[in-house]
Design an enzyme around this catalytic site. Sequence first.
Site, PDB file in Angstrom:
ATOM      1  N   TYR A 223       1.095  -1.264  -0.101  1.00  0.00           N
ATOM      2  CA  TYR A 223       0.001   0.034  -0.067  1.00  0.00           C
ATOM      3  C   TYR A 223       0.837   1.127  -0.034  1.00  0.00           C
ATOM      4  O   TYR A 223       0.563   2.166   0.996  1.00  0.00           O
ATOM      5  CB  TYR A 223      -1.037  -0.086   1.224  1.00  0.00           C
ATOM      6  CG  TYR A 223      -1.935  -1.182   1.287  1.00  0.00           C
ATOM      7  CD1 TYR A 223      -3.026  -1.231   0.496  1.00  0.00           C
ATOM      8  CD2 TYR A 223      -1.619  -2.164   1.898  1.00  0.00           C
ATOM      9  CE1 TYR A 223      -4.012  -2.246   0.310  1.00  0.00           C
ATOM     10  CE2 TYR A 223      -2.288  -3.276   2.061  1.00  0.00           C
ATOM     11  CZ  TYR A 223      -3.494  -3.363   1.337  1.00  0.00           C
ATOM     12  OH  TYR A 223      -4.367  -4.412   1.237  1.00  0.00           O
ATOM     13  N   HIS A 224       1.637   1.455  -0.818  1.00  0.00           N
ATOM     14  CA  HIS A 224       2.751   2.492  -1.113  1.00  0.00           C
ATOM     15  C   HIS A 224       3.028   2.837  -2.506  1.00  0.00           C
ATOM     16  O   HIS A 224       3.980   3.263  -2.693  1.00  0.00           O
ATOM     17  CB  HIS A 224       4.231   1.950  -0.458  1.00  0.00           C
ATOM     18  CG  HIS A 224       4.025   1.744   0.890  1.00  0.00           C
ATOM     19  ND1 HIS A 224       5.284   0.927   1.570  1.00  0.00           N
ATOM     20  CD2 HIS A 224       3.280   1.885   2.163  1.00  0.00           C
ATOM     21  CE1 HIS A 224       5.207   0.665   2.601  1.00  0.00           C
ATOM     22  NE2 HIS A 224       4.123   1.229   3.149  1.00  0.00           N
TER      23      HIS A 224
END
Length: 572
Positions: free
Chosen positions: A473-474
């Site tokens: 989730y980056h």
Amino acid sequence: MAAKEYDYIIIGAGSAGNVLATRLTEDRDVTVLLLEAGGPDYRFDFRTQMPAALAYPLQGRRYNWAYETDPEPFMNNRRMECGRGKGLGGSSLINGMCYIRGNALDYDGWAERKGLENWTYLDCLPYFRKAETRDAGANDYHGGDGPVHVTTSKRGVNPLFEAMVEAGVQAGYPRTDDLNGYQQEGFGPMDRTVTANGRRASTARGYLDQARPRPNLTIVTYATTDRILFSGKRAQGVVYLDGQAQITAHARREVLLCSGAIASPQILQRSGVGPGGWLRDLDIPVVLDLPGVGQNLQDHLEMYMQYECKEPVSLYPALLLRNQPAIGIEWMLKGTGIGASNHFEAGGFIRTRDDDPWPNIQYHFLPVAINYNGTNAIKMHGFQAHVGSMRSPSRGRVKLRSRDPREHPSILFNYMAEALDWREFRDAIRITREIIAQPALDRFRGRELSPGAELQSDAQIDAFVRARAETAYHPSCSCAMGYDDMAVVDGEGRVHGLEGLRVVDASIMPRITTGNLNAPTIMLAEKIADRIRGRAPLARSTAPYYVANGAPARGAKHVEHAPAPSVAAHTH
């Protein structure tokens, strides 16, 4: 009705947008409109406020855009999750609360690019400090009076944390007492954005709570931005949706786009700024053919290496419904207990090979075996290491599908597209097995549940990665800073070729940093806020920092690095 006017319009009340809204409205004569497509961050919603409940927001759509990628060609054509925060706080409202700044050489690497010379680590460090209040107190690396509350890990929380760190050291890797201090490389306790009373420290709490009472700040929630308005090459305002109604607001000074690595390029493209061919395909009038908008998309991919735990010390009982009311009551009344931690209290960064200049692998340790989004929990005592590579050479893109502001864009990360990706993941799995096999974990370590000890060959490991690796989730880097042909913004976030428009969020990173992205995003917003306000930059730090300089990845000796006089003489 006449359109309202503000000095600045900020699109997106996330990790960066809330910083800008707070800092700009410190000047009382400056008016700011802050637009957020999601809703409020309700103080009594345990899903966003309880650190241990971090998986819940990812399972619904109240706080999560729940984007999905196109079929990823190197990942068995899987459509993969791309969760992003929706609501005041943005992704700081739903993230894992790991406070990791990145490696000093990330920023020194940015500063090697033409025009970005004032983005060295020592230029950025004062802004990390400005943003932070760390419970262990201020020092050369940490702040003591900033809006972001950072909690350090305390000994005795769970014996698995200390055992996993010790196992990393026994395997020959460094120990570090501060992953955000002098030396990131090594294993140690992990800082977290959690308040002293056990609540999530999102930017809606730390920043926006300060600014909310100010009469010069207007916050509008459930406001989906349609497009940015231009007069020639100058941004003049924003059209946003309130229900089915279209509302126009004008900006006297600037429009500040802070919608993140997925939505910022999407909004630019919908406004006529982006690759000309893409825009013409959708009959969007071209304001500026800017080919880099939506390109250079990067992310961190990670795997879960899961093990049975022989002693009953894991968090498995907390997953059982019968135990959760007591956990919730203690957290609600006292701000303590299992509910008050995100349970990522230890981790590390290592180099897999001696010639890696800085860490290329990150570890998060977790005293339970479960997917990040709360699915696939192992029904027994267990623990796991999240492990993933930090600087994949693979690049993706964000591409508009339609002019409808409510339709998600086409997202493709091209995960695992390069040979280096495969080498690093094979190395990571084998090194993790060596670490878990160390004596420090003998009393806890049971059988390997995932990938499973029978998976040994390159082909078997590769098949596991294709089938099971997930996003960390980056997403980032899709509106990159710089001055090359594919750069979108300059070193102050100003969009090339246009006036009155900046992008300020993780999308402007030219290259992804080593670790979680919330802290770097807050830092860059703090730094650019000073430029917008016309303030002198904070004085460059003189703190030393560790550089491997070719030292062995295992058993490396510390080498201090301080700026040479010629470097220190550079000014912003």
